[in-house]
Design an enzyme around this catalytic site. Structure first.
Site, short mmCIF file in Angstrom:
data_model
loop_
_atom_site.label_atom_id
_atom_site.label_comp_id
_atom_site.label_asym_id
_atom_site.label_seq_id
_atom_site.Cartn_x
_atom_site.Cartn_y
_atom_site.Cartn_z
N HIS A 120 -17.74 -0.37 1.60
CA HIS A 120 -18.68 -1.18 0.82
C HIS A 120 -18.00 -1.91 -0.34
O HIS A 120 -17.08 -1.39 -0.97
CB HIS A 120 -19.80 -0.28 0.25
CG HIS A 120 -19.25 0.76 -0.70
ND1 HIS A 120 -19.08 0.52 -2.04
CD2 HIS A 120 -18.82 2.01 -0.47
CE1 HIS A 120 -18.58 1.59 -2.61
NE2 HIS A 120 -18.41 2.52 -1.69
N GLY A 150 -0.73 -14.18 14.77
CA GLY A 150 -0.69 -12.97 13.96
C GLY A 150 -0.14 -13.21 12.56
O GLY A 150 -0.61 -12.60 11.59
N HIS A 197 -4.43 -9.67 6.57
CA HIS A 197 -4.47 -8.96 7.86
C HIS A 197 -4.49 -7.47 7.62
O HIS A 197 -3.56 -6.93 7.00
CB HIS A 197 -3.25 -9.34 8.71
CG HIS A 197 -3.14 -8.58 10.00
ND1 HIS A 197 -2.01 -8.59 10.76
CD2 HIS A 197 -4.02 -7.79 10.67
CE1 HIS A 197 -2.19 -7.84 11.85
NE2 HIS A 197 -3.41 -7.33 11.80
C1 LIG Z 1 7.15 -1.81 5.72
C2 LIG Z 1 7.72 -2.76 6.75
C3 LIG Z 1 7.05 -4.12 6.61
C4 LIG Z 1 9.21 -2.88 6.47
O1 LIG Z 1 9.81 -3.68 7.43
P1 LIG Z 1 11.33 -4.11 7.24
O2 LIG Z 1 11.47 -4.94 6.00
O3 LIG Z 1 11.79 -4.70 8.53
O4 LIG Z 1 12.06 -2.76 6.90
P2 LIG Z 1 13.08 -1.86 7.75
O5 LIG Z 1 12.55 -1.53 9.10
O6 LIG Z 1 14.43 -2.52 7.64
O7 LIG Z 1 13.10 -0.52 6.90
C5 LIG Z 1 13.55 -0.51 5.55
C6 LIG Z 1 13.44 0.91 5.04
O8 LIG Z 1 12.05 1.25 4.86
C7 LIG Z 1 11.72 2.38 5.70
N1 LIG Z 1 10.39 2.10 6.24
C8 LIG Z 1 10.04 1.05 7.01
N2 LIG Z 1 8.74 1.09 7.29
C9 LIG Z 1 8.26 2.18 6.69
C10 LIG Z 1 6.97 2.73 6.63
N3 LIG Z 1 5.94 2.14 7.22
N4 LIG Z 1 6.81 3.87 5.90
C11 LIG Z 1 7.87 4.46 5.30
N5 LIG Z 1 9.11 3.96 5.32
C12 LIG Z 1 9.31 2.84 6.01
C13 LIG Z 1 12.81 2.44 6.75
O9 LIG Z 1 12.97 3.75 7.25
C14 LIG Z 1 14.01 1.97 5.98
O10 LIG Z 1 14.46 3.02 5.16
P3 LIG Z 1 16.03 3.20 4.79
O11 LIG Z 1 16.41 1.96 4.04
O12 LIG Z 1 16.03 4.45 3.96
O13 LIG Z 1 16.71 3.34 6.10
C15 LIG Z 1 7.47 -2.29 8.21
O14 LIG Z 1 8.31 -1.19 8.55
C16 LIG Z 1 6.04 -1.89 8.48
O15 LIG Z 1 5.57 -0.76 8.21
N6 LIG Z 1 5.33 -2.86 9.05
C17 LIG Z 1 3.95 -2.70 9.51
C18 LIG Z 1 3.87 -3.10 10.99
C19 LIG Z 1 2.48 -3.01 11.51
O16 LIG Z 1 1.76 -2.06 11.29
N7 LIG Z 1 2.11 -4.05 12.23
C20 LIG Z 1 0.79 -4.13 12.79
C21 LIG Z 1 0.71 -5.26 13.77
S1 LIG Z 1 -0.89 -5.39 14.46
#
Ligand SMILES: CC(C)(COP(=O)(O)OP(=O)(O)OC[C@H]1O[C@@H](n2cnc3c(N)ncnc32)[C@H](O)[C@@H]1OP(=O)(O)O)[C@@H](O)C(=O)NCCC(=O)NCCS
Length: 208
Positions: A138, A71, A147
């Site tokens: 498109h 992944g 990804h």
């Molecule tokens: C955006 C992302 C990469 C951040 O991950 P991270 O660096 O570990 O961040 P954290 O979980 O520590 O969150 C940091 C802050 O962002 C916020 N946040 C995290 N993801 C968010 C999202 N998708 N939308 C809005 N806010 C988000 C958290 O609430 C936190 O806010 P705070 O500082 O006010 O408390 C992750 O949350 C995300 O959305 N990953 C996508 C996962 C996914 O869809 N995977 C698919 C696999 S097939």
């Protein structure tokens, strides 16, 4: 297409999803799975044959295709390069329920999962991953190793840079450009270009 024998590298969650695609497709006979640190004997009934060191023997037995089912984008690209250096080909993999528009192109080892749509004249790069139910409209360009997680929607003419990661359900408006290695949070609505390496979240998406 005649059945071809393929080796899958990666026995984790993404490996399981790729095996599910291969078992559904009917285009391949899955020769087995290898994993950097095997922890299970089989995945979806397919035997785990050992670690990556077993791959050359499997190639010598006549298995000409392979896929790095990892992944993490950079790790997938480097594993793909190792498999090619051993002599394996990396075919593009398309689930039978996916839809490919006219003129859509897929690079080596690109994956289009179940119910995903790749629109006309869209281009999917080497080892890019278009996950379950994602829509690439498109004329989009998705560069190598990017990804798109399940349910991502790219409107027409979007460009996604190499190794970028778009979280589940993210939406990108027409003709927006996302830089290499950018991370788009799940559920984000991306309305403007995103610089390389930047992480954005929210609706509309803002840098974090
Ligand atoms: C955006 C992302 C990469 C951040 O991950 P991270 O660096 O570990 O961040 P954290 O979980 O520590 O969150 C940091 C802050 O962002 C916020 N946040 C995290 N993801 C968010 C999202 N998708 N939308 C809005 N806010 C988000 C958290 O609430 C936190 O806010 P705070 O500082 O006010 O408390 C992750 O949350 C995300 O959305 N990953 C996508 C996962 C996914 O869809 N995977 C698919 C696999 S097939």
């Amino acid at each position: 297409m005649a059945e071809r024998a393929i080796l899958v590298l990666g026995a984790g969650g993404h490996g399981k999803a790729v095996l599910d695609l291969l078992l559904a497709s009917g285009d391949f006979v899955v020769a087995g799975v290898v994993d950097a640190a095997p922890r299970v004997a089989s995945v979806l009934g397919i035997a785990v044959l050992g670690d990556e060191a077993a791959a050359p023997r499997i190639l010598a037995e006549g298995v000409g295709d392979a896929h790095p089912a990892i992944g993490a984008n950079a790790a997938r690209l480097s594993a793909g390069a190792r498999l090619e250096a051993m002599g394996f080909a990396l075919p593009a993999l398309v689930h039978p329920s996916a839809v490919l528009g006219r003129g859509a192109t897929l690079g080596a080892g690109a994956v289009v999962m179940a119910r995903a749509v790749v629109g006309p004249d869209a281009s999917i790069g080497r080892l890019a991953l278009i996950n379950t139910g994602a829509i690439v409209e498109h004329d989009c360009v998705v560069e190598e190793g990017a990804h798109l997680a399940p349910g991502v929607v790219l409107a027409g003419g979007v460009r996604v840079g190499a190794r970028a990661m778009l979280g589940a359900g993210a939406v990108v408006l027409p003709a927006v450009s996302i830089g290499a290695d950018a991370i788009i949070g799940a559920g984000a609505a991306v309305i403007a270009d995103v610089a390389p390496g930047l992480t954005v979240t929210g609706v509309p998406a803002r840098a974090v």
